[in-house]
Design a protein around this motif. Sequence first.
Motif, PDB file in Angstrom:
ATOM      1  N   MET A 171       0.853  -1.185   0.000  1.00 17.60           N
ATOM      2  CA  MET A 171       0.000   0.000   0.000  1.00 17.60           C
ATOM      3  C   MET A 171       0.892   1.239   0.000  1.00 17.60           C
ATOM      4  SD  MET A 171      -1.053  -2.591   2.012  1.00 17.60           S
ATOM      5  CE  MET A 171      -2.423  -3.632   2.485  1.00 17.60           C
ATOM      6  N   THR A 172       1.701   1.341  -1.052  1.00 15.70           N
ATOM      7  CA  THR A 172       2.561   2.498  -1.272  1.00 15.70           C
ATOM      8  C   THR A 172       2.490   2.834  -2.756  1.00 15.70           C
ATOM      9  OG1 THR A 172       4.444   1.014  -1.617  1.00 15.70           O
ATOM     10  CG2 THR A 172       4.176   1.944   0.602  1.00 15.70           C
ATOM     11  N   HIS A 173       3.163   3.893  -3.157  1.00 11.33           N
ATOM     12  CA  HIS A 173       3.271   4.226  -4.565  1.00 11.33           C
ATOM     13  C   HIS A 173       4.337   3.336  -5.207  1.00 11.33           C
ATOM     14  CE1 HIS A 173       1.893   8.484  -3.153  1.00 11.33           C
ATOM     15  NE2 HIS A 173       0.871   7.655  -3.289  1.00 11.33           N
ATOM     16  N   GLY A 174       4.351   3.274  -6.527  1.00 11.43           N
ATOM     17  CA  GLY A 174       5.370   2.504  -7.230  1.00 11.43           C
ATOM     18  C   GLY A 174       5.307   1.021  -6.932  1.00 11.43           C
ATOM     19  N   GLN A 175       4.113   0.456  -6.976  1.00 13.42           N
ATOM     20  CA  GLN A 175       3.940  -0.935  -6.554  1.00 13.42           C
ATOM     21  C   GLN A 175       4.700  -1.910  -7.444  1.00 13.42           C
ATOM     22  OE1 GLN A 175      -0.366  -0.600  -6.663  1.00 13.42           O
ATOM     23  NE2 GLN A 175      -0.476  -0.716  -4.435  1.00 13.42           N
ATOM     24  N   GLU A 176       4.543  -1.800  -8.758  1.00 14.45           N
ATOM     25  CA  GLU A 176       5.292  -2.697  -9.651  1.00 14.45           C
ATOM     26  C   GLU A 176       6.787  -2.523  -9.470  1.00 14.45           C
ATOM     27  OE1 GLU A 176       1.420  -2.287 -12.063  1.00 14.45           O
ATOM     28  OE2 GLU A 176       2.691  -0.946 -10.879  1.00 14.45           O
ATOM     29  N   GLU A 177       7.227  -1.272  -9.310  1.00 10.15           N
ATOM     30  CA  GLU A 177       8.656  -1.007  -9.164  1.00 10.15           C
ATOM     31  C   GLU A 177       9.218  -1.668  -7.901  1.00 10.15           C
ATOM     32  OE1 GLU A 177       6.927   2.186 -11.738  1.00 10.15           O
ATOM     33  OE2 GLU A 177       6.353   1.193  -9.872  1.00 10.15           O
ATOM     34  N   ASP A 178       8.451  -1.621  -6.810  1.00  4.84           N
ATOM     35  CA  ASP A 178       8.909  -2.272  -5.579  1.00  4.84           C
ATOM     36  C   ASP A 178       9.002  -3.782  -5.759  1.00  4.84           C
ATOM     37  OD1 ASP A 178       9.369  -0.038  -3.993  1.00  4.84           O
ATOM     38  OD2 ASP A 178       7.319   0.027  -3.243  1.00  4.84           O
ATOM     39  N   LEU A 179       7.985  -4.385  -6.383  1.00  2.52           N
ATOM     40  CA  LEU A 179       8.010  -5.833  -6.606  1.00  2.52           C
ATOM     41  C   LEU A 179       9.183  -6.223  -7.508  1.00  2.52           C
ATOM     42  CD1 LEU A 179       4.191  -6.497  -7.162  1.00  2.52           C
ATOM     43  CD2 LEU A 179       5.531  -7.047  -5.108  1.00  2.52           C
ATOM     44  N   THR A 180       9.439  -5.419  -8.533  1.00  4.63           N
ATOM     45  CA  THR A 180      10.555  -5.689  -9.439  1.00  4.63           C
ATOM     46  C   THR A 180      11.883  -5.569  -8.722  1.00  4.63           C
ATOM     47  OG1 THR A 180       9.284  -4.913 -11.356  1.00  4.63           O
ATOM     48  CG2 THR A 180      11.686  -4.973 -11.581  1.00  4.63           C
ATOM     49  N   ALA A 181      12.019  -4.552  -7.872  1.00  3.54           N
ATOM     50  CA  ALA A 181      13.260  -4.370  -7.117  1.00  3.54           C
ATOM     51  C   ALA A 181      13.513  -5.557  -6.196  1.00  3.54           C
ATOM     52  CB  ALA A 181      13.202  -3.071  -6.316  1.00  3.54           C
ATOM     53  N   TYR A 182      12.455  -6.050  -5.567  1.00  5.65           N
ATOM     54  CA  TYR A 182      12.614  -7.236  -4.724  1.00  5.65           C
ATOM     55  C   TYR A 182      13.054  -8.434  -5.555  1.00  5.65           C
ATOM     56  CZ  TYR A 182      11.322  -5.909   0.009  1.00  5.65           C
ATOM     57  OH  TYR A 182      11.339  -5.376   1.275  1.00  5.65           O
ATOM     58  N   GLY A 183      12.400  -8.650  -6.694  1.00  2.56           N
ATOM     59  CA  GLY A 183      12.731  -9.793  -7.521  1.00  2.56           C
ATOM     60  C   GLY A 183      14.130  -9.734  -8.088  1.00  2.56           C
ATOM     61  N   ARG A 184      14.594  -8.540  -8.408  1.00  6.07           N
ATOM     62  CA  ARG A 184      15.904  -8.371  -9.037  1.00  6.07           C
ATOM     63  C   ARG A 184      17.043  -8.276  -8.027  1.00  6.07           C
ATOM     64  NH1 ARG A 184      15.097  -3.463 -11.402  1.00  6.07           N
ATOM     65  NH2 ARG A 184      15.950  -2.492  -9.508  1.00  6.07           N
ATOM     66  N   ASP A 185      16.819  -7.507  -6.937  1.00  4.47           N
ATOM     67  CA  ASP A 185      17.933  -7.129  -6.069  1.00  4.47           C
ATOM     68  C   ASP A 185      17.912  -7.740  -4.670  1.00  4.47           C
ATOM     69  OD1 ASP A 185      18.793  -5.396  -8.123  1.00  4.47           O
ATOM     70  OD2 ASP A 185      17.465  -3.797  -7.395  1.00  4.47           O
ATOM     71  N   ILE A 186      16.745  -8.217  -4.204  1.00  3.84           N
ATOM     72  CA  ILE A 186      16.639  -8.605  -2.792  1.00  3.84           C
ATOM     73  C   ILE A 186      16.382 -10.094  -2.624  1.00  3.84           C
ATOM     74  CG2 ILE A 186      15.339  -8.247  -0.654  1.00  3.84           C
ATOM     75  CD1 ILE A 186      14.877  -5.347  -1.576  1.00  3.84           C
ATOM     76  N   ILE A 187      15.323 -10.616  -3.216  1.00  4.79           N
ATOM     77  CA  ILE A 187      14.975 -12.032  -3.023  1.00  4.79           C
ATOM     78  C   ILE A 187      16.119 -12.973  -3.400  1.00  4.79           C
ATOM     79  CG2 ILE A 187      13.422 -13.886  -3.790  1.00  4.79           C
ATOM     80  CD1 ILE A 187      11.153 -11.839  -3.843  1.00  4.79           C
TER      81      ILE A 187
END
Length: 339
Positions: free
Chosen positions: A315-331
């Motif tokens: 529940m923030t702005h940039g929802q797709e961007e956050d999910l992509t950042a997790y998939g690319r850089d964190i998970i």
Amino acid sequence: MGLSFGVTVLPDPPYSRFLELIQHAESNGFEYGWTYDSHVLWQESFPLLTLAVQATSTMKFGHCVTNPGTREPTVLASGYATLHDISNGRMVMGIGRGDSAVRYIGDKPVRVAEFERRCGMIKEFMNGREVEWNEKPLKLAWVRPELPEIPMWVAGYGPKALAVAGRVGDGVIIQLADPVIIKWIMDTARESAAEAGRDPSELKCIVCAPSHITDDIADAREQVRWFPAMVSNHVMDLIERYGYESEIPHELTEYVRVRKFYDYDEHSRVGAKHGEFVTDEICDRFCVLGNAEQATAKLKELEAIGVDQFNIYLMTHGQEEDLTAYGRDIIPQFAHAAV
């Protein structure tokens, strides 16, 4: 086991947006898809979960959280068992005493003793075992025995609710990312599990909180002030029962002293006025904010204290961007396995 990742998406219209975000999350390595169960504030969640399991292939689904008050227990259990059949074994249940779903319609959370009784029945009934309910023996005879068990993860903050999690639940849902509070919550729940003759080490820990991946930490904090304000609803219940001076950590209770009001019409909304009392420090403690390196460092800290799953409240702005950042850089930095 390593840390696994989930995401909670609001059942906001249009429903197609819910499905887009769930599919995007699955493609980025998220293993769990969650949604709220507050049927007046948002759309009815069971049809959306049905669509979600059909639109995905591996992701597990459940409510974060449902409750046995607005949901009659046998209906709730049957709903989950049906979705478990449709999804071929991909359902998980998050359950609590009720917050927005019950309060918004003028009702109250289910009392703790009754909550435990209902949870105990639901867990058995939805997994195909016979129960005694309203002085009648009941069984969902159509449950497929070859499917895995549907786990029940119980949400709570106070000692009595956490005791229910320890005695009945398969895990604890914790709505904040503060390591000090998490450790106290899990120790409290596991103590009750041990007293009940259960293996306390088997009790899973699911942490839920907003996360925003950005270099603009000031903006990130503004987007998540609603979250500690939401948590404060539960904290106020605890203070009413136990007072400020109790075994409950001051890290959880002190920040609500300056709280003024709560408006459920802005429940879980960015910019909610009732979040104005929340300090930057509380935002940082309760959420996972900052760039990918900073977020990873905090998640590694949570993993080190035994957290099994981190569930992003999206529940923030940039929802797709956050999910992509997790998939690319964190998970990828976590050797995660499903809890």
